[in-house]
Design a protein around this motif. Sequence first.
Motif, PDB file in Angstrom:
ATOM      1  N   GLY A 194       0.789  -1.225   0.000  1.00 20.00           N
ATOM      2  CA  GLY A 194       0.000   0.000   0.000  1.00 20.00           C
ATOM      3  C   GLY A 194       0.817   1.269   0.000  1.00 20.00           C
ATOM      4  N   VAL A 195       2.092   1.168  -0.356  1.00 20.30           N
ATOM      5  CA  VAL A 195       2.961   2.345  -0.308  1.00 20.30           C
ATOM      6  C   VAL A 195       2.702   3.284  -1.482  1.00 20.30           C
ATOM      7  N   ALA A 196       2.492   2.730  -2.658  1.00 17.80           N
ATOM      8  CA  ALA A 196       2.308   3.569  -3.846  1.00 17.80           C
ATOM      9  C   ALA A 196       1.199   2.989  -4.711  1.00 17.80           C
ATOM     10  N   ASN A 197      -0.001   2.943  -4.160  1.00 16.84           N
ATOM     11  CA  ASN A 197      -1.110   2.267  -4.838  1.00 16.84           C
ATOM     12  C   ASN A 197      -1.442   2.882  -6.190  1.00 16.84           C
ATOM     13  N   ARG A 198      -1.742   4.161  -6.186  1.00 13.77           N
ATOM     14  CA  ARG A 198      -2.215   4.789  -7.418  1.00 13.77           C
ATOM     15  C   ARG A 198      -1.097   4.913  -8.442  1.00 13.77           C
ATOM     16  N   LEU A 199       0.105   5.210  -7.995  1.00 10.75           N
ATOM     17  CA  LEU A 199       1.233   5.306  -8.914  1.00 10.75           C
ATOM     18  C   LEU A 199       1.518   3.955  -9.555  1.00 10.75           C
ATOM     19  N   THR A 200       1.457   2.904  -8.747  1.00 14.34           N
ATOM     20  CA  THR A 200       1.689   1.551  -9.259  1.00 14.34           C
ATOM     21  C   THR A 200       0.647   1.168 -10.291  1.00 14.34           C
ATOM     22  N   MET A 201      -0.625   1.424  -9.988  1.00 15.66           N
ATOM     23  CA  MET A 201      -1.689   1.067 -10.923  1.00 15.66           C
ATOM     24  C   MET A 201      -1.624   1.906 -12.192  1.00 15.66           C
ATOM     25  N   THR A 202      -1.179   3.153 -12.091  1.00 21.69           N
ATOM     26  CA  THR A 202      -1.012   3.984 -13.281  1.00 21.69           C
ATOM     27  C   THR A 202       0.034   3.388 -14.209  1.00 21.69           C
ATOM     28  N   MET A 203       1.161   2.983 -13.644  1.00 16.29           N
ATOM     29  CA  MET A 203       2.236   2.397 -14.449  1.00 16.29           C
ATOM     30  C   MET A 203       1.803   1.060 -15.046  1.00 16.29           C
TER      31      MET A 203
END
Length: 267
Positions: free
Chosen positions: A205-214
């Motif tokens: 859960g550290v970089a949820n939205r950034l990860t899903m964007t990539m």
Amino acid sequence: MKVLMGADVKLSRRLYVMVFVFIQVLFFSIQVIKGGFIAPNIVLQPQFIFLGLVSQLLVVITAAVSITLSGLMVMLTTLVMIALTPWEIWINYAFEFFAIGIFMMLTGSYVSTIDNKFLAAFNLPNTDELWRMALLALRVGIGAQLAILALTEKMVYPGLAVVFIEMFPFYNIFPQIGLHAGTDLHFVFFIGLCELSLGVLLMTGVANRLTMTMLTFAFVTTAIIHGVHEVEGHLPIFAAAFVLLLTQRNKQSSSRHTQMSRSPAFA
């Protein structure tokens, strides 16, 4: 970037569930029509093909009545896959589809009146708690699957990935950025390490939205290059990406938002 990390997206949970379930039903319908089972590299023995098709068809049929029941059928279909295929194959899909099934089971009450009555009759946790549990299961399941795929298809057994890069050499960007010593194998290991990192970040859960964007960018780019059939196979991931990208902010942004909302100035 600040908006990407922490902005709220005001969509109803009902809409999230409806879009998610529609995409899953579309995916399983395509599998049934084509006579496939979950993934192209899963080939069932002749005596089990009918079982595989029926289990997927039940996912589609039950979704018209109960999302919770349809989610249970996704779980059962995943168990069928585990029972009928070698672990080297099912390990690449099991976490993803278990997470999808759990999400559907926990969020069915937002769409189905039957599921809503079931929730009330059995005194289950309130919808807010079930929603948090569903998002957690989806995030951890997709993150775990991403990490496992990085290990099995790129870092531990890179052969097929290297062959793919040899067929489409433009993917290997190392020579283009001056790293002429970077072979196709080096590039595969590099991509595997990136995917493993993204999977771990998503699970924690550290970089949820950034990860899903990539992740979404990678799948969309692949679909544009290789055609619609790539979209077809990745439909379950696209559904998960739709939900997680819009609902799961990065942990730091979420924590800061919570603290601000509890301060007297925002009371």
